[in-house]
Design a protein around this motif. Structure first.
Motif, short mmCIF file in Angstrom:
data_model
loop_
_atom_site.label_atom_id
_atom_site.label_comp_id
_atom_site.label_asym_id
_atom_site.label_seq_id
_atom_site.Cartn_x
_atom_site.Cartn_y
_atom_site.Cartn_z
N ILE A 7 -0.24 -4.75 0.87
CA ILE A 7 -0.98 -5.15 -0.32
C ILE A 7 -0.10 -5.02 -1.66
N THR A 8 0.56 -4.05 -1.58
CA THR A 8 1.67 -3.69 -2.77
C THR A 8 2.43 -4.52 -3.00
N ALA A 9 3.03 -5.13 -1.48
CA ALA A 9 3.95 -6.36 -1.72
C ALA A 9 3.55 -7.63 -2.21
N TRP B 90 1.76 -4.98 -10.45
CA TRP B 90 0.65 -4.16 -10.30
C TRP B 90 0.46 -3.24 -9.15
N GLY B 91 1.20 -3.25 -7.99
CA GLY B 91 1.42 -2.25 -7.09
C GLY B 91 2.47 -1.25 -6.90
N GLN B 92 3.36 -1.31 -8.11
CA GLN B 92 4.58 -0.71 -7.99
C GLN B 92 4.37 0.92 -7.79
N PHE C 106 1.51 2.48 -6.48
CA PHE C 106 1.22 2.94 -5.03
C PHE C 106 2.13 2.73 -4.09
N SER C 107 3.06 1.70 -4.07
CA SER C 107 4.34 1.52 -3.36
C SER C 107 5.04 2.72 -2.68
N GLY C 108 5.31 3.51 -3.78
CA GLY C 108 6.39 4.67 -3.71
C GLY C 108 5.56 5.68 -2.76
N ILE C 109 4.35 5.72 -2.84
CA ILE C 109 3.52 6.88 -2.19
C ILE C 109 3.65 6.47 -0.69
N THR C 110 3.49 5.11 -0.23
CA THR C 110 3.17 4.77 0.98
C THR C 110 4.31 5.39 1.98
N GLN C 111 5.53 5.54 1.38
CA GLN C 111 6.60 6.01 2.32
C GLN C 111 6.09 7.43 2.46
N PHE C 112 5.86 8.12 1.75
CA PHE C 112 5.50 9.64 2.04
C PHE C 112 4.43 9.65 3.00
N ILE C 113 3.23 8.80 2.94
CA ILE C 113 2.19 8.96 3.94
C ILE C 113 2.52 8.53 5.21
N ASP C 114 3.52 7.48 5.28
CA ASP C 114 3.91 7.21 6.55
C ASP C 114 4.59 8.31 7.19
N GLU D 220 -3.01 5.76 -9.00
CA GLU D 220 -2.36 4.52 -8.86
C GLU D 220 -2.99 3.26 -8.45
N ALA D 221 -4.12 3.41 -7.66
CA ALA D 221 -5.00 2.24 -7.26
C ALA D 221 -5.62 2.01 -8.62
N SER D 222 -5.96 2.62 -9.56
CA SER D 222 -6.69 2.27 -10.71
C SER D 222 -5.68 1.41 -11.57
N ARG D 223 -4.63 1.60 -11.31
CA ARG D 223 -3.82 0.69 -12.23
C ARG D 223 -3.26 -0.46 -11.61
N ALA D 224 -3.82 -0.91 -10.44
CA ALA D 224 -3.33 -2.00 -9.64
C ALA D 224 -4.18 -3.25 -9.86
N GLY D 225 -4.99 -3.28 -11.10
CA GLY D 225 -5.49 -4.59 -11.45
C GLY D 225 -6.28 -5.00 -10.52
N PRO D 226 -6.26 -6.35 -10.06
CA PRO D 226 -6.95 -7.02 -9.27
C PRO D 226 -6.79 -6.53 -7.55
N PHE D 227 -6.04 -5.55 -7.56
CA PHE D 227 -5.69 -5.20 -6.10
C PHE D 227 -6.21 -3.62 -6.08
#
Length: 212
Positions: free
Chosen positions: A52-54, A59-61, A63-71, A170-177
């Motif tokens: 999604i962030t890709a 818009w998703g920058q 959130f994108s950095g967080i996904t690496q930590f989650i994984d 971060e999701a709240s800042r992702a606009g349409p996403f």
């Protein structure tokens, strides 16, 4: 999944006698087996977030950095759960063998009380007694390893819970996403809660060894 009340009932069923370690370890392995599938759900959520962030671009920058930590946390949890399963299996097998070794040593001890001068009996007794002692030491190592692994999973779960709040920001800042990312944050929070509940059960099960 067993509840904390179920575990108390299991302990009471032995009427004050120690719960056999092979029962405790087998129960632990069974109860925490689903932790692996829950952690995989978190990993899938992380990969979905990455996709999604890709598409979201700027818009998703955040959130994108967080996904690496989650994984990373999900992979660590899966690794710990796998090691818990293996260590529990070893503890269960060693516990059953220990019972057999102790039983044989006790029987030999009773026979030796009437035949103290039979060298062969003395040698057999020493053999089974030494084997039992070695297995007891192995069981203690496995027991402490299980506690350590459960603590590691609990730490991962706490870290995930702390990240969820950041995910929502971060999701709240992702606009349409943002709606899609809010759903993923909720999925991660639910999975982390489920793992946390399983860890409570796992610690309670291990407490039965402490009461043995």
């Amino acid at each position: 999944m067993l509840t904390l009340e179920d575990i108390d009932a299991l302990h009471r069923a032995y009427e004050g006698h120690p719960v056999p370690r092979f029962v405790v370890s087998a129960t632990l392995a069974t109860e925490l087996k689903s932790t692996i599938s829950i952690a995989r759900r978190i990993s899938i959520s992380s990969k979905n977030a990455q996709a999604i962030t890709a598409r979201a671009g700027t818009w998703g920058q955040g959130f994108s950095g967080i996904t690496q930590f989650i994984d990373e946390f999900s992979r660590n949890t899966i690794d710990c759960a796998n090691r818990i399963s293996e260590t529990s299996r070893q503890l269960s097998q060693a516990s059953v063998t220990l019972i057999a070794r102790r039983t044989m040593a006790d029987r030999l001890g009773r026979v030796m009380a009437h035949h103290a001068k039979v060298e062969a009996l003395s040698q057999l007794y020493d053999k089974y007694a030494a084997s039992a002692e070695k297995l007891e030491e192995e069981n203690e190592r496995n027991f402490h390893q299980l506690r350590k692994l459960i603590e590691e999973i609990r730490d991962c779960t706490r870290a995930l819970n702390s990240i969820v709040a950041t995910c929502r920001i971060e999701a709240s800042r992702a606009g349409p996403f943002q709606q899609a990312l809010f759903v993923i944050a909720a999925d991660i929070e639910e999975a982390a809660w489920e793992i946390g509940e399983q860890i409570k059960v796992g610690k309670k099960i291990l407490d039965m060894l402490g009461r043995s």
